[in-house]
Design a protein around this motif. Structure first.
Motif, mmCIF file in Angstrom:
data_model
loop_
_atom_site.group_PDB
_atom_site.id
_atom_site.type_symbol
_atom_site.label_atom_id
_atom_site.label_comp_id
_atom_site.label_asym_id
_atom_site.label_seq_id
_atom_site.Cartn_x
_atom_site.Cartn_y
_atom_site.Cartn_z
ATOM 1 N N MET A 56 0.828 -1.211 0.000
ATOM 2 C CA MET A 56 0.000 0.000 0.000
ATOM 3 C C MET A 56 0.859 1.257 0.000
ATOM 4 S SD MET A 56 -3.273 -0.427 -0.288
ATOM 5 C CE MET A 56 -4.089 0.984 0.479
ATOM 6 N N MET A 57 1.996 1.239 0.717
ATOM 7 C CA MET A 57 2.882 2.398 0.703
ATOM 8 C C MET A 57 3.505 2.591 -0.676
ATOM 9 S SD MET A 57 4.736 2.550 4.458
ATOM 10 C CE MET A 57 5.041 0.804 4.701
ATOM 11 N N PRO A 228 12.217 4.435 9.408
ATOM 12 C CA PRO A 228 13.640 4.116 9.541
ATOM 13 C C PRO A 228 14.434 4.575 8.316
ATOM 14 C CG PRO A 228 12.281 2.224 10.128
ATOM 15 C CD PRO A 228 11.364 3.240 9.521
ATOM 16 N N PRO A 229 15.687 4.981 8.493
ATOM 17 C CA PRO A 229 16.528 5.391 7.358
ATOM 18 C C PRO A 229 16.593 4.293 6.297
ATOM 19 C CG PRO A 229 17.605 5.900 9.439
ATOM 20 C CD PRO A 229 16.400 5.079 9.777
ATOM 21 N N GLY A 230 16.525 4.680 5.041
ATOM 22 C CA GLY A 230 16.605 3.715 3.948
ATOM 23 C C GLY A 230 15.262 3.211 3.476
ATOM 24 N N VAL A 231 14.269 3.254 4.362
ATOM 25 C CA VAL A 231 12.949 2.725 3.984
ATOM 26 C C VAL A 231 12.301 3.595 2.915
ATOM 27 C CG1 VAL A 231 10.605 2.291 4.807
ATOM 28 C CG2 VAL A 231 12.544 1.517 6.147
ATOM 29 N N GLN A 232 12.375 4.927 3.076
ATOM 30 C CA GLN A 232 11.758 5.809 2.096
ATOM 31 C C GLN A 232 12.381 5.613 0.712
ATOM 32 O OE1 GLN A 232 9.150 7.542 2.346
ATOM 33 N NE2 GLN A 232 9.170 8.903 0.563
ATOM 34 N N ALA A 263 16.019 -2.821 -4.016
ATOM 35 C CA ALA A 263 14.844 -2.207 -3.386
ATOM 36 C C ALA A 263 13.651 -3.155 -3.443
ATOM 37 C CB ALA A 263 14.502 -0.887 -4.067
ATOM 38 N N LYS A 264 13.474 -3.838 -4.557
ATOM 39 C CA LYS A 264 12.343 -4.760 -4.700
ATOM 40 C C LYS A 264 12.508 -5.965 -3.772
ATOM 41 C CE LYS A 264 11.157 -5.321 -9.146
ATOM 42 N NZ LYS A 264 11.369 -5.408 -10.616
#
Length: 281
Positions: A56-57, A228-232, A263-264
């Motif tokens: 969803m994000m 958390p860092p990296g998630v965005q 990322a995937k």
């Protein structure tokens, strides 16, 4: 009294972290409790799709990027939104609307739909060329809806359930159409074939602009509080990878190509972890 298992502690921490991102916990906002008297039945396609946090994000970011390519939708955001100052707040309110209308008691769903309709009634103005726009324009609402619906479902298919049947995909669009129609959208697709056709039809109404590119940059680079860092970066890369080539070109974005692979993979791992934490399988 038995001590809690380490796995239970980890589950609790993960669930709390996700809920903090989607709810204004500082002001005491609570997650939406699923209701047996919601607009949609438990375990129906729309509730399954909208229950998966990671897809969803990703789908939400993709849909925002697409929506900003429509001049009317873009101008409404520029003129009537504090998006630049409070991107996370706007995204959180959108997520809350989806949660209430999908999982909440039907009376609460009707209330938030009515509230959004009241807000839309005050959103109007003119484009730079003098063309009037309104958030109550059925066609603009249709674009916002179809961009959301196709993005949410495409992300779910890619990251959660690639084998989802066409019948269930059609049912997802039929169910989501219930909300779109209550908001005044028209035309509203009620199956995948209609949704794909409407996306193609809207191509002629989309326009590249510096402002759309600026919003895209904000969406992709501003990290919501509590993330958390990296998630965005992971979510943004996955969303850009899912965009149609024409949309990336209009927004001045490059195709992630093979750089999207990490990322995937991370998105799939995060999705499985959160489904475990929320006991969704």
């Amino acid at each position: 009294m038995p001590l809690p298992l380490p796995s239970d502690y980890i589950r609790t921490k993960l669930v709390d972290r996700v809920r903090a991102v989607f709810n204004d916990t500082a002001s005491g906002e609570k997650p939406v409790p699923p209701s047996d008297d919601a607009l949609f039945a438990k375990d129906s396609p729309i509730r399954l799709v909208h229950a998966d946090a990671v897809s969803m994000m990703i789908g939400g970011i993709r849909s925002l990027l697409l929506q900003m390519l429509h001049p009317h939708a873009l101008q409404g955001v520029l003129d009537h939104s504090n998006f630049r100052e409070d991107m996370h707040g706007r995204l959180r309110r959108t997520a809350k609307f989806i949660a209430v209308t999908t999982f909440g008691h039907r009376d609460e769903a009707e209330k938030v739909i009515e509230r959004v309709n009241r807000i839309h009634a005050a959103v109007a103005g003119t484009l730079p060329d003098g063309t009037p726009y309104s958030a109550q324009n059925p066609r603009t609402l249709a674009w916002v809806h179809v961009a959301e619906a196709t993005s949410f479902l495409d992300a779910y298919l890619q990251y959660v359930r690639p084998g989802m049947s066409l019948a269930d995909q059609d049912e997802y669009f039929r169910q989501f159409a219930v909300i779109a129609k209550k908001l005044g959208a028209e035309p509203v697709p009620e199956n995948k074939r209609e949704a794909d056709a409407l996306m193609r039809e809207f191509r002629t109404e989309l326009r590249p602009s510096a402002e759309a590119g600026q919003v895209a940059d904000l969406v992709l680079t501003q990290r919501p509080e509590g993330t958390p860092p990296g998630v965005q970066q992971m979510l943004g890369t996955a969303a850009v990878d899912m965009l149609p080539a024409y949309a990336r070109s209009m927004l001045g974005l490059s195709s992630p190509g093979i750089t999207a692979i990490p990322a995937k993979l991370a998105a799939r791992t995060a999705g499985r972890t959160l489904r475990w934490a929320f006991r969704q399988g």
